[in-house]
Scaffold this active site. Structure first.
Site, PDB file in Angstrom:
ATOM      1  N   SER A 171      -9.524   1.764   3.289  1.00 46.11           N
ATOM      2  CA  SER A 171      -8.589   2.474   2.352  1.00 46.11           C
ATOM      3  C   SER A 171      -7.842   1.710   1.415  1.00 46.11           C
ATOM      4  CB  SER A 171      -8.169   3.845   3.280  1.00 46.11           C
ATOM      5  OG  SER A 171      -7.036   2.876   4.170  1.00 46.11           O
ATOM      6  N   LYS A 175       0.788  -1.345   0.049  1.00 45.00           N
ATOM      7  CA  LYS A 175      -0.169  -0.071   0.001  1.00 45.00           C
ATOM      8  C   LYS A 175       0.848   1.158   0.043  1.00 45.00           C
ATOM      9  CE  LYS A 175      -3.826   1.998   2.790  1.00 45.00           C
ATOM     10  NZ  LYS A 175      -4.650   1.662   3.921  1.00 45.00           N
ATOM     11  N   SER A 185      -9.411  -0.721   7.500  1.00 49.01           N
ATOM     12  CA  SER A 185      -9.010  -0.472   6.215  1.00 49.01           C
ATOM     13  C   SER A 185      -8.519  -1.967   5.598  1.00 49.01           C
ATOM     14  CB  SER A 185      -8.070   0.716   6.014  1.00 49.01           C
ATOM     15  OG  SER A 185      -8.880   1.880   6.005  1.00 49.01           O
TER      16      SER A 185
HETATM   17  N1  GLN Z   1     -12.900   3.938   6.732  1.00 49.82           N
HETATM   18  C1  GLN Z   1     -12.299   4.495   8.286  1.00 49.82           C
HETATM   19  C2  GLN Z   1     -11.870   5.840   7.814  1.00 49.82           C
HETATM   20  O1  GLN Z   1     -12.196   6.407   7.168  1.00 49.82           O
HETATM   21  C3  GLN Z   1     -11.053   3.529   8.346  1.00 49.82           C
HETATM   22  C4  GLN Z   1      -9.764   3.909   7.612  1.00 49.82           C
HETATM   23  C5  GLN Z   1      -8.548   2.987   7.842  1.00 49.82           C
HETATM   24  O2  GLN Z   1      -8.549   1.978   8.434  1.00 49.82           O
HETATM   25  N2  GLN Z   1      -7.402   3.398   7.496  1.00 49.82           N
HETATM   26  O3  GLN Z   1     -11.225   6.278   8.949  1.00 49.82           O
END
Ligand code: GLN
Length: 488
Positions: free
Chosen positions: A152, A77, A176
């Protein structure tokens, strides 16, 4: 031919036994990238020449049994620092930023013989649930290109589903890794907080962030976790707890007999789509058939997990994002007249809407007048959630829940409604607040849409070994998913 090569573990065996060359494995992944990338756009950078050259060199020297990922192509990532490739965090601000070093977890992968094929797309600074917040490109779900891959770590999930590599590293602050894994039909594991070094992982919510594997099978995740786990003197929150051999531990458990798996009432009572419901119920049957006892569990404060998570994550993000001032890293607005003007122009031009929203909300909840009402309260709720889990784990070995209330949604459906997007994390964020390990594995596909549905197992702190063992049994008891249309 690719089918036989699909898992990291089976390929590793072929590589070690010289049945196949590292060059061929890399070439096959690159061919898959060429074929699927125009449709899904999961990758932000591809190291084609370097990867092939590295594989050639490794083949010249021959397989090395002491390097457990010898010749295995992987993707990372784009929030994790790599010295020879840009690390953009999906942001205009870091579009041209190449770090001077590899994150220790990347160093470990390289030392173990992994070949890094490239970096995957993501929501800007890991803030989002659909990868639509990437400022650089739109990633599509290999199961249906009109849908999001989740986020994400959507690039890593889509890339794995399209068999572009044999393993990927994602990061999970509130879900994420697990949520996109569920949307794309792959395995995604968030290890215990502190298990994997966060040094060189660009910070979003420092007390929540954790990197982990995204793979096509549970043993593949165990093989990667073996390599990336362990204490790192550069990350003071990384644990000194000994690292078990997660992969060989899998052989020690043949069924789920003797395990009590708790079903948190607060999660199972939440409304989920009929498809998610059906697949999760089937997964529970499989859990019981494998010999586990399923018991009711109570996490009385978990329903406030989403609210507490978003306050804490935004507060930490607002502070972490202060470093992007146009002076030290990345983009600097060229038209600025003086210093304050430079800060303002740089940050408002190069950061996307969601990132700016979070900096503002985060600053607000930390401000002198509102700290007690918001941040302090959220920190107290976090402690209560932690205690809920501790209590639940006195009574059961693991917990189980859905991962997301529904399957992958269409691109554009939620992007203008941040609150809807925030609801994607109701089953995952509490695990991060409590610092625990969680894993999403494919439970099946929906009858109506044909889209994958994940099921989540959660464990006590440093219960990663048991979590992987149980996930491995469950994976074997559940039907294997077909290959997604864009992966063929
Ligand atoms: N969807 C969550 C957020 O927007 C988690 C994001 C993540 O785990 N990086 O914060």
């Amino acid at each position: 031919m690719y089918k036989d090569l699909r898992t990291l573990c089976s390929t590793r065996k072929l590589l070690q036994e010289k049945e196949i060359k590292a060059f061929e494995v890399v070439q096959e992944c690159l061919d898959n990238i060429k074929q699927t990338e125009p449709g899904i756009r999961a990758m932000l950078s591809i190291r084609e020449e370097q990867a092939l050259e590295q594989a050639r060199e490794m083949d010249r020297q021959g397989p090395d049994r002491d390097r457990p990922l010898w010749g295995i192509p992987m993707t990372i990532k784009d929030v994790i620092c790599t010295r020879d490739t840009p690390t953009t965090c999906g942001s205009r601000l870091l579009e041209n930023f190449t770090p001077g070093y590899d994150a220790p977890l990347v160093q470990r992968l390289r030392q173990a013989g992994a070949i890094i094929l490239g970096k995957t797309n993501m929501d800007e600074f890991a803030m989002g649930s659909s990868t639509e917040n990437s400022a650089l490109q739109t990633t599509r779900n290999p199961w249906d290109p009109s849908r999001v891959p989740g986020g994400s770590s959507g690039g890593s999930a889509a890339s794995m589903a399209a068999a572009q590599s044999l393993g990927s590293i994602g990061t999970d602050t509130g879900g994420s890794i697990r949520q996109p894994a569920s949307f794309c039909g792959v395995v995604g594991m968030k290890p215990t907080y502190g298990r994997v070094s966060r040094y060189g992982l660009v910070a979003f919510g420092s007390s929540l962030d954790q990197a982990g594997p995204m793979t096509s099978s549970v043993p593949d995740s165990a093989a990667i976790l073996n390599v990336i786990s362990g204490h790192d003197p550069l990350d003071s929150t990384s644990s000194t707890a000994p690292v078990p051999d997660y992969l060989s531990a899998l052989e020690k458990r043949k069924d789920l007999r003797g395990l009590r798996i708790g079903l948190p009432r607060q999660f199972w009572e939440k409304k989920t789509s009929p498809e998610v419901d059906a697949a999760c119920q089937k997964a529970l049957e499989a859990v019981r058939e494998a010999g586990a006892e399923t018991v009711p569990a109570d996490l009385p404060h978990a329903e406030h997990g989403g609210a507490a998570y978003y306050i804490i994550a935004m507060a930490e993000a607002s502070s972490n994002m202060a470093r992007y001032d146009g002076v030290r890293y990345g983009y600097r607005d060229p038209e600025a007249l003086e210093l304050m003007d430079m800060y303002r122009r740089t940050r408002s031009r190069a950061l996307g809407e969601e990132v700016q929203r979070r900096i503002m909300i985060g600053t607000y909840v930390l401000s002198a007048g509102y700290y007690d009402a918001y941040f302090k309260k959220a920190a107290q709720v976090r402690r209560l959630i932690h205690q809920d889990f501790m209590r639940a784990f006195k009574d059961c070995d693991l917990l189980c829940s859905p991962v997301v209330p529904h399957t992958a949604f269409r691109l554009g459906d939620k992007v203008d409604d941040p609150l809807q997007m925030y609801l994607m994390d109701i089953f995952t964020a509490s695990v991060n607040l409590a610092g625990l390990p969680g894993i999403s594995i494919p439970a099946g596909t929906g009858d109506e849409t044909g889209l994958p549905v994940g099921i989540q197992l959660m464990g006590p702190a440093f219960g990663d070994e048991l979590l992987l063992q149980a996930a491995n049994i469950l994976e074997q008891s559940l039907p294997a998913l077909p290959f997604p249309p864009a992966g063929q």
